[in-house]
Design a protein around this motif. Structure first.
Motif, PDB file in Angstrom:
ATOM      1  N   GLU A   1      42.214 131.907-157.274  1.00 26.72           N
ATOM      2  CA  GLU A   1      42.667 130.520-157.405  1.00 26.72           C
ATOM      3  C   GLU A   1      42.674 130.064-158.854  1.00 26.72           C
ATOM      4  O   GLU A   1      43.455 129.191-159.239  1.00 26.72           O
ATOM      5  N   ALA A   2      41.798 130.650-159.684  1.00 33.62           N
ATOM      6  CA  ALA A   2      41.750 130.273-161.096  1.00 33.62           C
ATOM      7  C   ALA A   2      43.027 130.639-161.817  1.00 33.62           C
ATOM      8  O   ALA A   2      43.347 130.069-162.860  1.00 33.62           O
TER       9      ALA A   2
ATOM     10  N   GLU B   1      37.516 125.196-167.567  1.00 32.79           N
ATOM     11  CA  GLU B   1      38.248 124.318-168.475  1.00 32.79           C
ATOM     12  C   GLU B   1      38.411 125.054-169.789  1.00 32.79           C
ATOM     13  O   GLU B   1      37.587 125.890-170.170  1.00 32.79           O
TER      14      GLU B   1
ATOM     15  N   LYS C   1      34.528 128.280-162.340  1.00 29.72           N
ATOM     16  CA  LYS C   1      34.882 127.677-161.058  1.00 29.72           C
ATOM     17  C   LYS C   1      35.991 126.640-161.233  1.00 29.72           C
ATOM     18  O   LYS C   1      36.065 125.943-162.250  1.00 29.72           O
ATOM     19  N   ASN C   2      36.824 126.514-160.210  1.00 29.22           N
ATOM     20  CA  ASN C   2      37.869 125.496-160.203  1.00 29.22           C
ATOM     21  C   ASN C   2      37.341 124.176-159.656  1.00 29.22           C
ATOM     22  O   ASN C   2      36.719 124.150-158.595  1.00 29.22           O
TER      23      ASN C   2
ATOM     24  N   THR D   1      48.680 129.171-167.147  1.00 29.99           N
ATOM     25  CA  THR D   1      47.232 129.248-166.893  1.00 29.99           C
ATOM     26  C   THR D   1      46.686 130.621-167.256  1.00 29.99           C
ATOM     27  O   THR D   1      45.636 130.734-167.902  1.00 29.99           O
TER      28      THR D   1
END
Length: 257
Positions: free
Chosen positions: A30-31, A233, A176-177, A44
């Motif tokens: 998901e990252a 981030e 982590k998202n 990303t």
């Protein structure tokens, strides 16, 4: 209100050696998908790749375990009726796709990389061999571990713990998202969940905190391997790698001899 995490800079002095010699970074699938609902988001992936290259350039040996939830999640498929082992193998193949995408981004930035797979896909990745992985790291190559452990019924969290121990990593960095670290509850459903800056592996297991699965946490606890959990981030991976206090540290104090 949710208690906001406090970040304390405890980085090494300018010009000092980085606090870690070798790290393993766990990236969820998901990252890698950014704001998309599926697949890889090139912007990303490039941002993450630039940060990984910067960490390695600072003198840290970098290994990565990548998940596959942005493409295929075996447990979800099993819940819909697919045989669990078959579903897990499909999920392992999804991690190979992610590893290749990340490898491409890293190499476009000048990094030398190797993808090592626990499943045999020799046309696109090396078969995982522990000593070869360590040698790649010693030669300043970024090593991306794909296909989990190569066995069904084990998550990529367990693969991260296992590979980190096998290569002698000094810490696992978990990006982590959507969260800044570990909370006493789920901050997405409980606005009063308190942020936990520190806890032990056993506390994470006993409190049922969804940091990693229990098998992975137990492996880390038994081998005194710390886990740094922080928000994905821009800049955070580099900050943790150079010794800044970001997010949550999960560690078990060593017993006095």
């Amino acid at each position: 209100m949710t208690t906001q995490p406090q970040e304390t800079a405890v980085q090494a002095p300018a010009g000092a050696a980085p606090p870690f010699r070798r790290i393993l970074i766990k990236l969820s699938g998901e990252a890698l998908m950014g704001e998309r609902e599926f697949g890889l988001d090139p912007t990303t992936v490039n941002v993450i790749a630039r940060e990984l290259v910067a960490v390695q350039s600072a003198g840290v040996e970098v290994a990565i375990v990548v998940g596959g939830g942005n493409i295929y999640r075996g447990l979800a498929a099993a819940a819909e009726g697919m045989d669990r082992a078959t579903a897990d193998y499909a999920g392992m193949l999804a991690t190979v796709l992610n590893a290749l995408g990340l490898q491409d981004a890293l190499e476009r930035l000048g990094a030398v990389t190797r993808v090592m797979s626990a499943l045999s896909v020799t046309e696109v990745a090396e078969t995982y061999i522990r000593r070869r992985a360590i040698r790649h790291l010693e030669k300043n190559r970024v090593v991306i571990f794909a296909a989990g452990t190569g066995n069904p019924f084990f998550t990529t969290d367990t693969a991260a713990a296992l590979r980190a121990l096998e290569i002698g990593a000094q810490a696992i960095l978990m990006a982590k998202n959507g969260v800044e670290g570990v909370y006493a509850g789920d901050p997405r459903t409980d606005p009063d969940a308190s942020f936990l800056p520190e806890l032990t592996h056993l506390e994470a297991i006993e409190r049922g905190l969804r940091v990693m699965d229990t098998t992975a946490l137990s492996l880390c606890m038994e081998n005194n391997l710390p886990i740094h959990v922080f928000g994905l981030e821009e800049g955070n991976i580099a900050r943790v790698a150079r010794g800044e206090r970001v997010g949550t540290i999960i560690a078990t104090p060593r017993e006095e001899s």
